[in-house]
Design a protein around this motif. Sequence first.
Motif, PDB file in Angstrom:
ATOM      1  N   ARG A 191      69.219  43.809   6.142  1.00 35.08           N
ATOM      2  CA  ARG A 191      68.582  44.904   5.424  1.00 35.08           C
ATOM      3  C   ARG A 191      67.306  44.374   4.765  1.00 35.08           C
ATOM      4  NH1 ARG A 191      71.356  49.426   3.795  1.00 35.08           N
ATOM      5  NH2 ARG A 191      70.276  50.799   2.343  1.00 35.08           N
ATOM      6  N   GLY A 193      61.101  60.948   6.301  1.00 30.01           N
ATOM      7  CA  GLY A 193      62.400  60.657   5.709  1.00 30.01           C
ATOM      8  C   GLY A 193      62.926  61.753   4.813  1.00 30.01           C
ATOM      9  N   THR A 217      65.614  57.690   2.449  1.00 32.43           N
ATOM     10  CA  THR A 217      65.575  56.997   3.725  1.00 32.43           C
ATOM     11  C   THR A 217      64.211  57.270   4.341  1.00 32.43           C
ATOM     12  OG1 THR A 217      66.563  56.813   5.931  1.00 32.43           O
ATOM     13  CG2 THR A 217      66.678  58.974   4.887  1.00 32.43           C
ATOM     14  N   LEU A 261      72.161  56.985   9.000  1.00 34.85           N
ATOM     15  CA  LEU A 261      71.087  56.914   8.022  1.00 34.85           C
ATOM     16  C   LEU A 261      71.360  55.809   7.001  1.00 34.85           C
ATOM     17  CD1 LEU A 261      70.462  60.704   7.308  1.00 34.85           C
ATOM     18  CD2 LEU A 261      69.320  59.230   8.963  1.00 34.85           C
ATOM     19  N   ARG A 262      70.309  55.076   6.673  1.00 36.68           N
ATOM     20  CA  ARG A 262      70.394  54.037   5.643  1.00 36.68           C
ATOM     21  C   ARG A 262      69.534  54.462   4.466  1.00 36.68           C
ATOM     22  NH1 ARG A 262      70.036  47.819   7.691  1.00 36.68           N
ATOM     23  NH2 ARG A 262      72.253  47.523   8.130  1.00 36.68           N
ATOM     24  N   PHE A 263      70.146  54.535   3.296  1.00 32.68           N
ATOM     25  CA  PHE A 263      69.431  54.971   2.105  1.00 32.68           C
ATOM     26  C   PHE A 263      69.176  53.794   1.171  1.00 32.68           C
ATOM     27  CE2 PHE A 263      70.689  59.093   3.567  1.00 32.68           C
ATOM     28  CZ  PHE A 263      69.825  59.995   2.960  1.00 32.68           C
ATOM     29  N   GLU A 264      68.005  53.813   0.558  1.00 31.76           N
ATOM     30  CA  GLU A 264      67.713  52.921  -0.559  1.00 31.76           C
ATOM     31  C   GLU A 264      67.972  53.705  -1.839  1.00 31.76           C
ATOM     32  OE1 GLU A 264      67.157  49.967   0.216  1.00 31.76           O
ATOM     33  OE2 GLU A 264      66.508  50.140   2.309  1.00 31.76           O
TER      34      GLU A 264
END
Length: 222
Positions: free
Chosen positions: A46, A144, A186, A194-197
Amino acid sequence: MAVPPKRFASLSQFWLPSLLFVLSVVSILFTLRNDDIPVIGPTTERPLLDTSDLDSHRHEIEQALQGSSSWQIWCEKQQDAVASVRVAHFDQNPEDARWTDLRRHMPQREQDALLRCQNAVRTVGGPMHACLFLTANDKKKSPGLHLVELTLELRAQGRKKVYSCAEALKSDQPVELAAWYTYSWTSNANKKPLRFERLTGGTRIFPPLAQNAERSTASSQP
């Protein structure tokens, strides 16, 4: 012929340490030969977020909250107050269908936040809850999803005393909003899963100077 239990136990005490020793030697030799420790599992990591980017996001959110409607509007017309929050480079878009269409591809934490936002119930007392569904002005550069979940409390200015909306509207003291936020985003909603910050923070939304002056004048009158 079956091995007696005592003999089996003695063999185990000899062979197990020997096997572990051999495996350790093989691992050390393999590491020395390849000059590296072998990586097991996916090699993609990541990406780390730059501190300056996080500070920029925090500044933009807190600046938008400081420029939002007065606390009276938050109490009386919360939808109007939410609509007054203007985050730089973003538009509010609560009708974005992607939040529903892509929900099953989101981490559980974002799914829970989405449910809280969609099922928020206005309460007479206690904290107020609100959500900002944001899309970038330039959707081609940033396709996003962005969500800011808010929790707001009314407080006497400079104090820890918490008011309900009814108490604040009757009070002669200057009132401010204390806001806590969780920003989840994202950068690419086309890549699944989906990858979220995430970024969390808080700020006090101080009343405008004109409002303070007006209240001071009113309280000084007989």
